[in-house]
Design a protein around this motif. Structure first.
Motif, PDB file in Angstrom:
ATOM      1  N   TYR A  82     -10.489  10.019   2.618  1.00  0.00           N
ATOM      2  CA  TYR A  82     -10.141   9.292   3.855  1.00  0.00           C
ATOM      3  C   TYR A  82      -8.835   9.840   4.423  1.00  0.00           C
ATOM      4  CZ  TYR A  82     -13.601   5.751   2.616  1.00  0.00           C
ATOM      5  OH  TYR A  82     -14.770   5.108   2.318  1.00  0.00           O
ATOM      6  N   THR A  83      -8.746   9.867   5.750  1.00  0.00           N
ATOM      7  CA  THR A  83      -7.477  10.245   6.379  1.00  0.00           C
ATOM      8  C   THR A  83      -6.547   9.039   6.403  1.00  0.00           C
ATOM      9  OG1 THR A  83      -8.181   9.607   8.593  1.00  0.00           O
ATOM     10  CG2 THR A  83      -8.671  11.881   7.903  1.00  0.00           C
ATOM     11  N   LEU A  84      -5.267   9.326   6.597  1.00  0.00           N
ATOM     12  CA  LEU A  84      -4.281   8.241   6.737  1.00  0.00           C
ATOM     13  C   LEU A  84      -4.687   7.330   7.896  1.00  0.00           C
ATOM     14  CD1 LEU A  84      -0.432   8.519   6.633  1.00  0.00           C
ATOM     15  CD2 LEU A  84      -1.532   7.455   8.598  1.00  0.00           C
ATOM     16  N   ALA A  85      -5.109   7.943   9.004  1.00  0.00           N
ATOM     17  CA  ALA A  85      -5.442   7.152  10.202  1.00  0.00           C
ATOM     18  C   ALA A  85      -6.622   6.225   9.936  1.00  0.00           C
ATOM     19  CB  ALA A  85      -5.741   8.091  11.367  1.00  0.00           C
ATOM     20  N   GLU A  86      -7.606   6.709   9.163  1.00  0.00           N
ATOM     21  CA  GLU A  86      -8.774   5.866   8.868  1.00  0.00           C
ATOM     22  C   GLU A  86      -8.365   4.633   8.057  1.00  0.00           C
ATOM     23  OE1 GLU A  86     -12.474   9.038   8.637  1.00  0.00           O
ATOM     24  OE2 GLU A  86     -11.152   8.838   6.922  1.00  0.00           O
ATOM     25  N   VAL A  87      -7.525   4.858   7.045  1.00  0.00           N
ATOM     26  CA  VAL A  87      -7.125   3.722   6.199  1.00  0.00           C
ATOM     27  C   VAL A  87      -6.199   2.792   6.990  1.00  0.00           C
ATOM     28  CG1 VAL A  87      -5.948   3.049   4.059  1.00  0.00           C
ATOM     29  CG2 VAL A  87      -7.533   4.992   4.070  1.00  0.00           C
ATOM     30  N   GLN A  88      -5.319   3.396   7.798  1.00  0.00           N
ATOM     31  CA  GLN A  88      -4.435   2.571   8.637  1.00  0.00           C
ATOM     32  C   GLN A  88      -5.265   1.662   9.554  1.00  0.00           C
ATOM     33  OE1 GLN A  88      -0.621   2.691   9.129  1.00  0.00           O
ATOM     34  NE2 GLN A  88      -1.413   0.699   9.809  1.00  0.00           N
ATOM     35  N   ALA A  89      -6.333   2.207  10.147  1.00  0.00           N
ATOM     36  CA  ALA A  89      -7.182   1.414  11.053  1.00  0.00           C
ATOM     37  C   ALA A  89      -7.866   0.271  10.292  1.00  0.00           C
ATOM     38  CB  ALA A  89      -8.224   2.318  11.718  1.00  0.00           C
ATOM     39  N   LEU A  90      -8.313   0.565   9.077  1.00  0.00           N
ATOM     40  CA  LEU A  90      -8.949  -0.493   8.279  1.00  0.00           C
ATOM     41  C   LEU A  90      -7.931  -1.573   7.910  1.00  0.00           C
ATOM     42  CD1 LEU A  90     -11.133   1.818   6.027  1.00  0.00           C
ATOM     43  CD2 LEU A  90     -11.991   0.078   7.621  1.00  0.00           C
ATOM     44  N   LEU A  91      -6.700  -1.148   7.644  1.00  0.00           N
ATOM     45  CA  LEU A  91      -5.656  -2.133   7.313  1.00  0.00           C
ATOM     46  C   LEU A  91      -5.272  -2.955   8.543  1.00  0.00           C
ATOM     47  CD1 LEU A  91      -3.585   0.059   4.863  1.00  0.00           C
ATOM     48  CD2 LEU A  91      -4.659  -2.149   4.321  1.00  0.00           C
ATOM     49  N   ASP A  92      -5.271  -2.307   9.710  1.00  0.00           N
ATOM     50  CA  ASP A  92      -4.951  -3.044  10.941  1.00  0.00           C
ATOM     51  C   ASP A  92      -5.949  -4.181  11.163  1.00  0.00           C
ATOM     52  OD1 ASP A  92      -2.838  -1.367  11.405  1.00  0.00           O
ATOM     53  OD2 ASP A  92      -3.862  -0.131  12.902  1.00  0.00           O
ATOM     54  N   ASP A  93      -7.184  -3.955  10.715  1.00  0.00           N
ATOM     55  CA  ASP A  93      -8.232  -4.975  10.876  1.00  0.00           C
ATOM     56  C   ASP A  93      -8.296  -5.937   9.694  1.00  0.00           C
ATOM     57  OD1 ASP A  93      -8.993  -3.983  13.271  1.00  0.00           O
ATOM     58  OD2 ASP A  93     -10.684  -2.815  12.495  1.00  0.00           O
ATOM     59  N   SER A  94      -7.447  -5.733   8.697  1.00  0.00           N
ATOM     60  CA  SER A  94      -7.513  -6.556   7.479  1.00  0.00           C
ATOM     61  C   SER A  94      -6.540  -7.725   7.578  1.00  0.00           C
ATOM     62  CB  SER A  94      -7.171  -5.714   6.250  1.00  0.00           C
ATOM     63  OG  SER A  94      -5.762  -5.580   6.113  1.00  0.00           O
ATOM     64  N   SER A  95      -6.575  -8.561   6.558  1.00  0.00           N
ATOM     65  CA  SER A  95      -5.640  -9.693   6.512  1.00  0.00           C
ATOM     66  C   SER A  95      -4.384  -9.351   5.716  1.00  0.00           C
ATOM     67  CB  SER A  95      -6.352 -10.903   5.899  1.00  0.00           C
ATOM     68  OG  SER A  95      -7.038 -10.494   4.731  1.00  0.00           O
ATOM     69  N   LEU A  96      -4.168  -8.070   5.437  1.00  0.00           N
ATOM     70  CA  LEU A  96      -2.955  -7.613   4.749  1.00  0.00           C
ATOM     71  C   LEU A  96      -2.024  -6.958   5.760  1.00  0.00           C
ATOM     72  CD1 LEU A  96      -4.777  -5.947   1.723  1.00  0.00           C
ATOM     73  CD2 LEU A  96      -3.453  -8.079   1.626  1.00  0.00           C
ATOM     74  N   THR A  97      -0.715  -7.009   5.491  1.00  0.00           N
ATOM     75  CA  THR A  97       0.222  -6.268   6.341  1.00  0.00           C
ATOM     76  C   THR A  97       0.691  -5.017   5.591  1.00  0.00           C
ATOM     77  OG1 THR A  97       2.089  -7.550   5.501  1.00  0.00           O
ATOM     78  CG2 THR A  97       1.067  -8.318   7.535  1.00  0.00           C
ATOM     79  N   VAL A  98       1.007  -3.986   6.359  1.00  0.00           N
ATOM     80  CA  VAL A  98       1.483  -2.735   5.763  1.00  0.00           C
ATOM     81  C   VAL A  98       3.012  -2.769   5.716  1.00  0.00           C
ATOM     82  CG1 VAL A  98       1.582  -0.232   5.993  1.00  0.00           C
ATOM     83  CG2 VAL A  98      -0.514  -1.458   6.606  1.00  0.00           C
ATOM     84  N   GLU A  99       3.549  -2.715   4.495  1.00  0.00           N
ATOM     85  CA  GLU A  99       5.011  -2.674   4.330  1.00  0.00           C
ATOM     86  C   GLU A  99       5.512  -1.235   4.358  1.00  0.00           C
ATOM     87  OE1 GLU A  99       6.861  -5.614   4.022  1.00  0.00           O
ATOM     88  OE2 GLU A  99       4.891  -6.339   4.643  1.00  0.00           O
ATOM     89  N   ALA A 100       4.720  -0.326   3.790  1.00  0.00           N
ATOM     90  CA  ALA A 100       5.121   1.087   3.745  1.00  0.00           C
ATOM     91  C   ALA A 100       3.907   1.936   3.404  1.00  0.00           C
ATOM     92  CB  ALA A 100       6.204   1.309   2.687  1.00  0.00           C
ATOM     93  N   ALA A 101       3.994   3.212   3.796  1.00  0.00           N
ATOM     94  CA  ALA A 101       3.002   4.217   3.365  1.00  0.00           C
ATOM     95  C   ALA A 101       3.825   5.430   2.941  1.00  0.00           C
ATOM     96  CB  ALA A 101       2.059   4.570   4.505  1.00  0.00           C
ATOM     97  N   TYR A 102       3.786   5.756   1.662  1.00  0.00           N
ATOM     98  CA  TYR A 102       4.646   6.809   1.117  1.00  0.00           C
ATOM     99  C   TYR A 102       3.832   8.012   0.706  1.00  0.00           C
ATOM    100  CZ  TYR A 102       8.400   3.324   0.745  1.00  0.00           C
ATOM    101  OH  TYR A 102       9.359   2.383   1.018  1.00  0.00           O
ATOM    102  N   GLU A 103       4.467   9.172   0.838  1.00  0.00           N
ATOM    103  CA  GLU A 103       3.797  10.411   0.413  1.00  0.00           C
ATOM    104  C   GLU A 103       3.950  10.602  -1.088  1.00  0.00           C
ATOM    105  OE1 GLU A 103       3.448  14.350   2.433  1.00  0.00           O
ATOM    106  OE2 GLU A 103       5.292  14.710   1.329  1.00  0.00           O
ATOM    107  N   GLY A 104       2.816  10.819  -1.758  1.00  0.00           N
ATOM    108  CA  GLY A 104       2.849  11.093  -3.194  1.00  0.00           C
ATOM    109  C   GLY A 104       3.615  10.023  -3.937  1.00  0.00           C
ATOM    110  N   VAL A 105       4.353  10.454  -4.949  1.00  0.00           N
ATOM    111  CA  VAL A 105       5.141   9.517  -5.756  1.00  0.00           C
ATOM    112  C   VAL A 105       6.591   9.603  -5.275  1.00  0.00           C
ATOM    113  CG1 VAL A 105       5.713   8.850  -8.149  1.00  0.00           C
ATOM    114  CG2 VAL A 105       3.507   9.877  -7.640  1.00  0.00           C
TER     115      VAL A 105
END
Ligand SMILES: C[S@@+](CC[C@H](N)C(=O)[O-])C[C@H]1O[C@@H](n2cnc3c(N)ncnc32)[C@H](O)[C@@H]1O
Length: 253
Positions: free
Chosen positions: A209-232
């Motif tokens: 999945y691309t970042l944008a695809e997962v971001q779009a699914l999260l935008d439609d979810s009942s969770l909020t995004v606090e951060a998206a980090y690269e690798g560890v």
């Protein structure tokens, strides 16, 4: 003979994953839980495999820890590993697209949910990823935090040198071959295994999945995004990041 993913691989999974720095990964997840969750205690790990992360993460926070995975064979291996230590982890078979709080040995909602190393990528349809986010929401208390990773097309495209390997040790041998189709973004790994003298083949299919695809699914979810980090790292993820750790929160009602 062809078998379900992880049912035969479980016997030698830890050998196959020897290159993974679970100490560093557990320390990273612990740091994220401390940073984003308010005094997390109760942790549910989804897709936790043979418990390599759990055995390191639980002691870091003295967490009340439930380790789950969809594969009975992986959970059986995790139980053996946990039993050989004094680390208090409860192991339970659970599919993360259907898991419920009531179905787990929990005294209340989770403060944190963890799902790392490609579990999300095993879901081949976006609708299943949306279902996963709904399950995570229901496991968490309001204010609770989830750390979920994903690998991206960049990960599959840039790892040509890893695309075949093999090893043999103590009654377990494997030959692994990878195939990635950039059109469908399906990533297939075939394991030809020899387990206690028996030859079996496991086919694992993941979707990059691309970042944008997962971001779009999260935008439609009942969770909020606090951060998206690269690798560890704590560097913000971008479209070409090979691996992304999402830090998600169940908002207060
Ligand atoms: C690459 S392994 C990672 C295991 C572990 N997190 C680790 O880091 O070693 C992916 C795991 O996801 C699990 N898995 C895949 N689909 C699942 C599902 N729908 N529900 C629960 N577990 C699943 C597999 O059984 C496997 O143990």
């Amino acid at each position: 003979m062809s078998v379900e993913p992880y049912s035969a691989l479980a016997a030698g999974y830890d050998r196959v994953m020897e290159h993974v720095d679970y100490d560093a990964w557990a320390a990273y997840v612990h740091m994220l839980l401390r940073r984003y969750a308010d005094a997390p205690t109760r942790v549910v790990e989804l897709g936790g495999g043979t418990g390599s992360l759990a055995l390191r993460l639980q002691p870091m926070g003295d967490y009340d820890y439930v380790l789950t995975d969809g594969s009975d064979a992986m959970i059986a291996r995790a139980r053996e590993k946990v039993a050989a230590t004094d680390v208090p982890i409860r192991c339970h078979t659970a599919d993360f697209t259907t898991v419920t709080r009531e179905g787990l040995p929990l005294d209340g909602p989770a403060d944190a949910v963890v799902l790392v190393y490609d579990g999300l990528n095993y879901l081949l349809e976006s609708s299943a990823v949306a279902t996963l986010f709904g399950r995570v929401h229901d496991l968490l208390r309001p204010g609770g935090v989830a750390v979920i990773d994903q690998s991206t097309p960049a990960n599959s495209e840039n790892r040509e040198e890893d695309f075949a390997d093999e090893a043999a040790v103590d009654g377990f041998a494997y030959v692994r071959e990878n195939q990635y189709d950039p059109e469908t973004r399906r990533h297939e790994t075939t394991f030809d295994l020899l387990v206690d003298g028996q030859s079996v083949t496991e086919r694992h299919v993941q979707r990059a999945y691309t970042l944008a695809e997962v971001q779009a699914l999260l935008d439609d979810s009942s969770l909020t995004v606090e951060a998206a980090y690269e690798g560890v790292t704590t560097v913000p993820a971008h479209a070409d990041s090979p691996r992304i750790h999402w830090v998600l929160c169940r908002p207060f009602d």
